[in-house]
Design a protein around this motif. Structure first.
Motif, short mmCIF file in Angstrom:
data_model
loop_
_atom_site.label_atom_id
_atom_site.label_comp_id
_atom_site.label_asym_id
_atom_site.label_seq_id
_atom_site.Cartn_x
_atom_site.Cartn_y
_atom_site.Cartn_z
N GLY A 234 38.39 53.33 22.47
CA GLY A 234 39.21 52.57 21.52
C GLY A 234 38.41 52.05 20.34
O GLY A 234 38.90 52.02 19.21
N THR A 235 37.17 51.64 20.59
CA THR A 235 36.32 51.13 19.50
C THR A 235 35.96 52.26 18.54
O THR A 235 35.99 52.07 17.32
N VAL A 236 35.63 53.43 19.07
CA VAL A 236 35.31 54.57 18.21
C VAL A 236 36.54 54.98 17.41
O VAL A 236 36.46 55.24 16.20
N LEU A 237 37.69 55.01 18.06
CA LEU A 237 38.93 55.37 17.37
C LEU A 237 39.23 54.39 16.24
O LEU A 237 39.55 54.80 15.11
N ALA A 238 39.10 53.10 16.51
CA ALA A 238 39.36 52.08 15.49
C ALA A 238 38.38 52.21 14.33
O ALA A 238 38.77 52.06 13.16
N LEU B 19 39.43 52.94 10.54
CA LEU B 19 39.06 51.98 9.50
C LEU B 19 38.35 52.68 8.35
O LEU B 19 38.63 52.40 7.18
N ALA B 20 37.47 53.60 8.69
CA ALA B 20 36.74 54.33 7.66
C ALA B 20 37.66 55.27 6.87
O ALA B 20 37.48 55.45 5.67
N MET C 160 22.20 51.55 22.90
CA MET C 160 21.80 52.12 21.60
C MET C 160 22.42 53.50 21.39
O MET C 160 22.82 53.82 20.27
N ALA C 161 22.51 54.28 22.45
CA ALA C 161 23.14 55.60 22.33
C ALA C 161 24.60 55.44 21.92
O ALA C 161 25.08 56.18 21.05
N ASP C 162 25.30 54.48 22.51
CA ASP C 162 26.69 54.24 22.12
C ASP C 162 26.77 53.74 20.68
O ASP C 162 27.65 54.14 19.92
N ALA C 163 25.85 52.88 20.31
CA ALA C 163 25.83 52.35 18.94
C ALA C 163 25.59 53.46 17.92
O ALA C 163 26.05 53.37 16.77
N MET C 164 24.90 54.51 18.33
CA MET C 164 24.66 55.64 17.43
C MET C 164 25.96 56.31 17.00
O MET C 164 26.05 56.84 15.89
N ILE D 43 29.55 57.10 12.30
CA ILE D 43 30.78 56.87 11.53
C ILE D 43 30.44 56.17 10.22
O ILE D 43 31.01 56.49 9.17
N ILE D 44 29.51 55.22 10.25
CA ILE D 44 29.09 54.54 9.02
C ILE D 44 28.48 55.54 8.03
O ILE D 44 28.82 55.52 6.84
#
Length: 183
Positions: free
Chosen positions: A38-42, A46-47, A166-170, A175-176
């Motif tokens: 859900g966080t990745v989708l959002a 957003l982007a 950190m892998a998830d944050a990547m 996306i950024i």
């Protein structure tokens, strides 16, 4: 022992606990999958929703993030149900479908920080570029937290949990970067 002498053990179906054999459930930290998804989708929405030169429509964007998360949760729950469809009574199948759909609530909840940020942006007239930057940063931090917490929950040591976070944050960082390159 030959085949006839072997004890017959009912194999657990993928996604189902071995002891029940027909009941969809969330083992351990599996329910946290929806948080990451859900966080990745959002973040991706957003982007993608606000384009340079277009009018910023934060309420419209918030509604699309929420509708897309809910639709993805429904599709995900339904597809899991259909992939594990057993020959049971119709009532039982409907109950299992309902439970499978209900188990997708983390996906929708994980999109709420982005939805709330967009609603606040509409209420207070925030700059669209700042909202996107803050939202993507917040979601990247949430992805780190989801990854680290899931890793700790399933038994990883602290150092490994931080690496998994950190892998998830990547994913959020990707996306950024994509947002910066595409726009």
């Amino acid at each position: 022992m030959n085949e006839e002498q072997q004890p017959h053990v009912q194999a657990a179906q993928p996604g189902f606990p071995a002891e029940t054999g027909s009941r969809p459930g969330r083992r351990g930290a599996d329910w946290m999958f929806g948080g990451v998804y859900g966080t990745v989708l959002a973040s991706a929405l957003l982007a993608a929703l606000h384009q340079k030169g277009e009018e910023f429509t934060p309420y419209y964007d918030a509604s699309w993030v929420l509708v897309t998360a809910a639709t993805a949760g429904l599709a995900h729950g339904y597809s899991h149900h259909m992939a594990s469809h057993l020959r049971d009574s119709a009532g039982h199948r409907w109950r299992m479908l309902g439970l499978g759909l209900w188990n997708e609530w983390p996906l929708v909840v994980a999109a709420l920080p982005t939805v709330l940020l967009l609603v606040a942006a509409g209420l207070f007239g925030w700059d669209p570029y700042a909202v996107t930057a803050v939202g993507l940063g917040l979601n990247t931090a949430l992805l780190f937290a989801w990854g680290a917490l899931v890793a700790l929950r399933v038994g990883h040591r602290f150092g490994s949990a931080l690496a998994i976070g950190m892998a998830d944050a990547m994913i959020g960082l990707a996306i950024i970067v994509a947002n910066a390159v595409i726009k």
